[in-house]
Design a protein around this motif. Structure first.
Motif, PDB file in Angstrom:
ATOM      1  N   PRO A 152       0.831  -1.392  -0.046  1.00  0.00           N
ATOM      2  CA  PRO A 152      -0.159  -0.170   0.169  1.00  0.00           C
ATOM      3  C   PRO A 152       0.935   1.432  -0.083  1.00  0.00           C
ATOM      4  O   PRO A 152       1.821   1.255   0.795  1.00  0.00           O
ATOM      5  N   VAL A 153       0.392   2.345  -0.816  1.00  0.00           N
ATOM      6  CA  VAL A 153       0.947   3.668  -0.689  1.00  0.00           C
ATOM      7  C   VAL A 153       0.605   4.283   0.507  1.00  0.00           C
ATOM      8  O   VAL A 153      -0.420   4.794   0.514  1.00  0.00           O
ATOM      9  N   ASP A 181       4.172   0.665   2.262  1.00  0.00           N
ATOM     10  CA  ASP A 181       4.203   0.050   3.429  1.00  0.00           C
ATOM     11  C   ASP A 181       4.364  -1.516   3.285  1.00  0.00           C
ATOM     12  O   ASP A 181       3.846  -2.160   2.405  1.00  0.00           O
ATOM     13  N   ILE A 182       5.325  -1.869   3.902  1.00  0.00           N
ATOM     14  CA  ILE A 182       5.804  -3.421   3.752  1.00  0.00           C
ATOM     15  C   ILE A 182       5.738  -4.069   5.073  1.00  0.00           C
ATOM     16  O   ILE A 182       6.181  -5.184   5.255  1.00  0.00           O
ATOM     17  N   SER A 196      16.149   0.883   6.864  1.00  0.00           N
ATOM     18  CA  SER A 196      15.283  -0.028   7.617  1.00  0.00           C
ATOM     19  C   SER A 196      15.409  -0.096   9.224  1.00  0.00           C
ATOM     20  O   SER A 196      14.698  -0.677  10.108  1.00  0.00           O
ATOM     21  N   LYS A 197      16.569   0.387   9.783  1.00  0.00           N
ATOM     22  CA  LYS A 197      16.842   0.515  10.893  1.00  0.00           C
ATOM     23  C   LYS A 197      15.931   1.601  11.629  1.00  0.00           C
ATOM     24  O   LYS A 197      15.415   1.506  12.925  1.00  0.00           O
ATOM     25  N   VAL A 198      15.306   2.555  10.890  1.00  0.00           N
ATOM     26  CA  VAL A 198      14.304   3.384  11.400  1.00  0.00           C
ATOM     27  C   VAL A 198      13.350   3.276  10.702  1.00  0.00           C
ATOM     28  O   VAL A 198      12.115   3.597  11.651  1.00  0.00           O
ATOM     29  N   HIS A 199      13.141   2.560   9.589  1.00  0.00           N
ATOM     30  CA  HIS A 199      11.545   2.400   9.046  1.00  0.00           C
ATOM     31  C   HIS A 199      11.581   1.106   8.799  1.00  0.00           C
ATOM     32  O   HIS A 199      11.760   0.779   7.346  1.00  0.00           O
ATOM     33  N   PRO A 200      11.563  -0.090   9.540  1.00  0.00           N
ATOM     34  CA  PRO A 200      11.607  -1.318   9.089  1.00  0.00           C
ATOM     35  C   PRO A 200      10.177  -1.912   8.537  1.00  0.00           C
ATOM     36  O   PRO A 200      10.382  -2.566   7.794  1.00  0.00           O
ATOM     37  N   ASN A 201       9.344  -1.101   8.441  1.00  0.00           N
ATOM     38  CA  ASN A 201       7.928  -1.429   7.824  1.00  0.00           C
ATOM     39  C   ASN A 201       7.526  -0.404   6.606  1.00  0.00           C
ATOM     40  O   ASN A 201       6.316  -0.612   6.224  1.00  0.00           O
ATOM     41  N   SER A 202       8.446   0.252   5.945  1.00  0.00           N
ATOM     42  CA  SER A 202       8.326   1.168   4.984  1.00  0.00           C
ATOM     43  C   SER A 202       9.635   1.325   4.304  1.00  0.00           C
ATOM     44  O   SER A 202      10.537   1.283   4.933  1.00  0.00           O
ATOM     45  N   ILE A 203       9.279   1.440   2.962  1.00  0.00           N
ATOM     46  CA  ILE A 203      10.173   1.773   1.883  1.00  0.00           C
ATOM     47  C   ILE A 203      10.006   3.252   1.426  1.00  0.00           C
ATOM     48  O   ILE A 203       8.758   3.276   0.560  1.00  0.00           O
TER      49      ILE A 203
END
Ligand code: NAP
Length: 678
Positions: free
Chosen positions: A286-287, A307-308, A463-470
């Motif tokens: 999802p965006v 959103d990953i 990913s250390k700061v945003h593990p659930n988004s790219i």
């Protein structure tokens, strides 16, 4: 039972699974001491543990079982001409298909083959097939690397000592001169196959995408086939006719649940998503955020967050995210209207060569609309072979002649193709509109058009700061062409419209992560110098976030220096707030910005590098700094490289040759990395 429980250990079970003979020996000592019930219970528990171990391996996406390639079942030893391709964006595959198709004209059986799907160690056995030859269309990716699908073959070439005497081969490389290691993979393949004893039938071809890859390929091909004829003593069997590879099957009565609607591999994979996610099985992310980054100007620069969560996708700062776009629905409909076709007809294109591994050109059964929307590239300028094959469907002799001429290698034809197709940026719809007598059957058109490729973006987060988004940072491509049509980049325009709606609905994007070598230094204490003007800032947003995180963890983080460039301070200073905050808190130890158009004379990142030459040389030469460059390959990356040579010469006292050598060594050591595009 209690006695038993102390007599075995799971470590042993794992040894049995991995075939360690030490465990089998242990069992032999143990068995005489046990009763038959104990043995039964022991076997049951052991069986359950083995089952559990294997089952867990299959279903835990974070430890994907090694995907077995089909190499054990697929053999290419039933063809005289096997054209292998190392392809990242589809062009090498297209060229391989064209060569394989050509082979039929010389009475040879040709086949294009993905080296990843075949047992390449069978190459030495190709000599058993009379009049046989292996041709390699090998693209070079990134900084001199083989493409993903050629990696295994590349490793095999490096490690093998197979004797290829009697194996005939030829190589065409696809590369780009703006990159340091021009055509490295093609060159290596050609050299290595000869070293192993292979017989070179024709000289290595080196295609340059910076100039005209298509022309390079055609020129090479024009000389290649006569050389092949002479080598094997064969002749062309007739006219250069267009041969169909696939036949049309119309499904009048099909259950629509069996029809592909844009999936890349498994049918219904978008409804029931199952990790692990990769190019054949993208995740529908999802965006969650889509915002404009620039404050002014007539461009649209955007920050997008995918959103990953729940996908189990992992990434590292510096990796790329691949996105599968969808073509503009209006353009798709207009093609259908122009050809008078019901685009919602369910069809399959079936390979006429039943022995060929590639059964369909794209997932089938599907509809024409899905094929033109998800699977085929309808936005780019068609290659010459498409014009050649379509020419037969132009009823006006003049239009037909012009199409044939453009497809030819004659100087007149080259000039016409250059101006009418390339310079005027005519895509297939524009060609159909501007050649009114051209009426190809849509299934032949679908067979000829290349596949729509995933687009890669440098990930703009850590990913250390945003593990659930790219995060993605990209500029929307849109401009008017010579024919007055508006050219719109497929992926960026499609992404631009993916906004979260007022009721919170989020659009999804099929994506996966591609690993890269673009990495922060292993030791956080090493200084980093990052140069990324424009959207080249993307991976550095990830790097800076990660350095901030490392600092928070109490690590000793070295100097973190950014060189960014944009047109105007008040217009396209991307991530201004974030960057200034990083500078304020000391994560960014230096923020250098070149506003190119805020004064009469252009100021670029390389001018600022030169201004700080003493400091930079000290960091590079004495403090083990790592240099990173991201953005435009053609001009910026080259100019930045030159600026570093000059710094080494002016401050380090090196000669130009020494300076070139110095930075080459830094590259080899992974201390000068580039993530550049052209
Ligand atoms: P941009 O806004 O066009 O440029 C960023 C800054 O770089 C501007 O200040 C520009 O100055 C400056 N610049 C121009 N030539 C330079 C040079 N030789 N050395 C150093 N700085 C230079 O950047 P962008 O829109 O992000 O695009 C950057 C480039 O990457 C473009 O060529 C674009 O087509 C390409 N790109 C490719 C992809 C892809 O995926 N293939 C994606 C995005 C961008 P002036 O404009 O004032 O000269």
């Amino acid at each position: 039972m209690p006695a038993l429980s102390g007599s075995y250990h799971t470590g042993g079970i794992f040894e049995l699974v991995t075939g360690n003979p030490a465990f089998q020996c242990d069992v032999g000592v143990l068995l005489p001491l046990l009763g038959s019930l104990d043995i039964f219970i022991f076997s049951l528990i052991a069986g359950l543990l083995i089952y559990w171990f294997l089952f867990r391996k299959k279903t835990d996406p974070s430890h994907p079982a090694k995907v077995l390639n089909n190499s054990t079942s697929l053999s290419f030893l039933n063809r005289n001409v096997v054209v292998f391709y190392g392809s990242q964006t589809g062009t090498a595959e297209e060229f391989a298909n064209r060569l394989a198709k050509d082979a039929h004209r010389y009475g040879m059986k040709g086949m294009a083959a993905d080296p990843e799907e075949y047992d390449m160690s069978e190459l030495s056995r190709l000599k058993e097939i009379p009049n046989s030859m292996a041709v390699f269309c090998m693209a070079t990716y990134g900084e001199g690397d083989p493409t993903d699908n050629a990696q295994e073959f590349y490793d095999w070439m490096q490690g093998t000592d197979d004797d290829l005497e009697g194996v005939n081969f030829a190589v065409f490389g696809l590369g780009n001169k703006t990159y340091e290691h021009f055509n490295a993979t093609g060159k290596y393949t050609d050299k290595r196959l000869a070293e192993l004893g292979g017989k070179r039938v024709f000289d290595l071809g080196l295609g340059d995408d910076d100039s005209n890859l298509e022309e390079d390929f055609i020129s090479w091909k024009e000389q290649f086939w006569p050389a092949v004829c002479e080598f094997f003593g064969v002749e062309a069997t007739g006219e250069d006719s267009s041969i169909r590879q696939f036949e049309l099957v119309v499904h009048n009565d099909i259950n629509m649940n069996q029809v592909y609607t844009g999936e890349m591999g498994r049918l219904k994979s978008f409804q029931t998503q199952k990790p692990p996610f990769d190019s054949k099985n993208p995740f529908l992310a999802p965006v969650s955020v889509n915002r404009k980054l620039n404050k002014g100007g007539n461009r649209h620069l955007m920050h997008i967050e995918l959103d990953i969560m729940d996908s189990k996708i992992r990434y590292d700062a510096g990796d790329h995210v691949a996105v599968y776009p969808i073509n503009d629905a209006v353009v798709v409909s207009r093609i259908g209207e122009r050809l008078g076709v019901d685009l919602d007809t369910a069809i399959s294109l079936k390979n006429l060569d039943e022995e060929c591994n590639k059964k369909h050109p794209f997932p089938c059964p599907t509809t024409y609309r899905t094929a033109l929307s998800h699977y085929l590239d309808i936005n780019n300028k068609p290659r010459k072979n498409v014009l050649y094959d379509l020419a037969q469907y132009a009823s006006d002799p003049q239009e037909q002649e012009n199409m044939r001429k453009m497809a030819s290698a004659s100087p007149e034809g080259k000039a016409l193709y250059q101006s009418w197709v390339l310079d005027s940026e005519r895509n297939i719809l524009a060609i159909l509109e501007d050649l009114p007598s051209l009426n190809p059957p849509i299934d032949h058109l679908c067979e000829l058009l290349p596949r729509l490729q995933a687009r890669y973006y440098s990930i703009a987060s850590s990913s250390k700061v945003h593990p659930n988004s790219i995060h993605i940072c990209a500029v929307v491509i849109e401009y008017t062409t010579e024919t007055g049509r508006v050219y719109k980049g497929v992926a960026t325009n499609w992404l631009k419209n993916k906004e979260v709606t007022e009721n919170g609905h989020k659009h999804t994007v099929p994506m996966y992560v591609r690993r890269s070598q673009f990495r922060l230094p292993f030791k956080p204490s090493n200084p980093v110098i990052m140069i990324g003007p424009g959207t080249g800032i993307a991976p550095f947003m990830g790097f800076i976030q990660e350095r901030a995180w490392q600092k928070e963890q109490g690590k000793d983080v070295g100097e973190t220096i950014l060189y960014f460039g944009c047109r105007h301070k008040n217009e396209d200073f991307l991530y201004q707030q974030e960057l200034e905050e990083f500078e304020r808190v000391g994560v960014l130890t230096q923020l250098n910005i070149a506003f190119s158009r805020d004064q009469e004379r252009k100021i670029y990142v390389q001018h600022l590098l030169k201004k700080n030459k003493e400091q930079l040389w000290k960091l590079i030469h004495s403090n083990n700094a790592h240099i990173y460059v991201c953005g435009d390959a053609r001009n910026m990356a080259r100019d930045v490289h030159t600026a570093f040579y000059e710094i080494a010469e002016e401050v380090g006292g090196l000669t130009h040759t020494q300076a070139v050598d110095y930075f080459k060594k830094l590259m080899t050591k992974g201390r000068y990395s580039q993530d550049v595009w052209s």
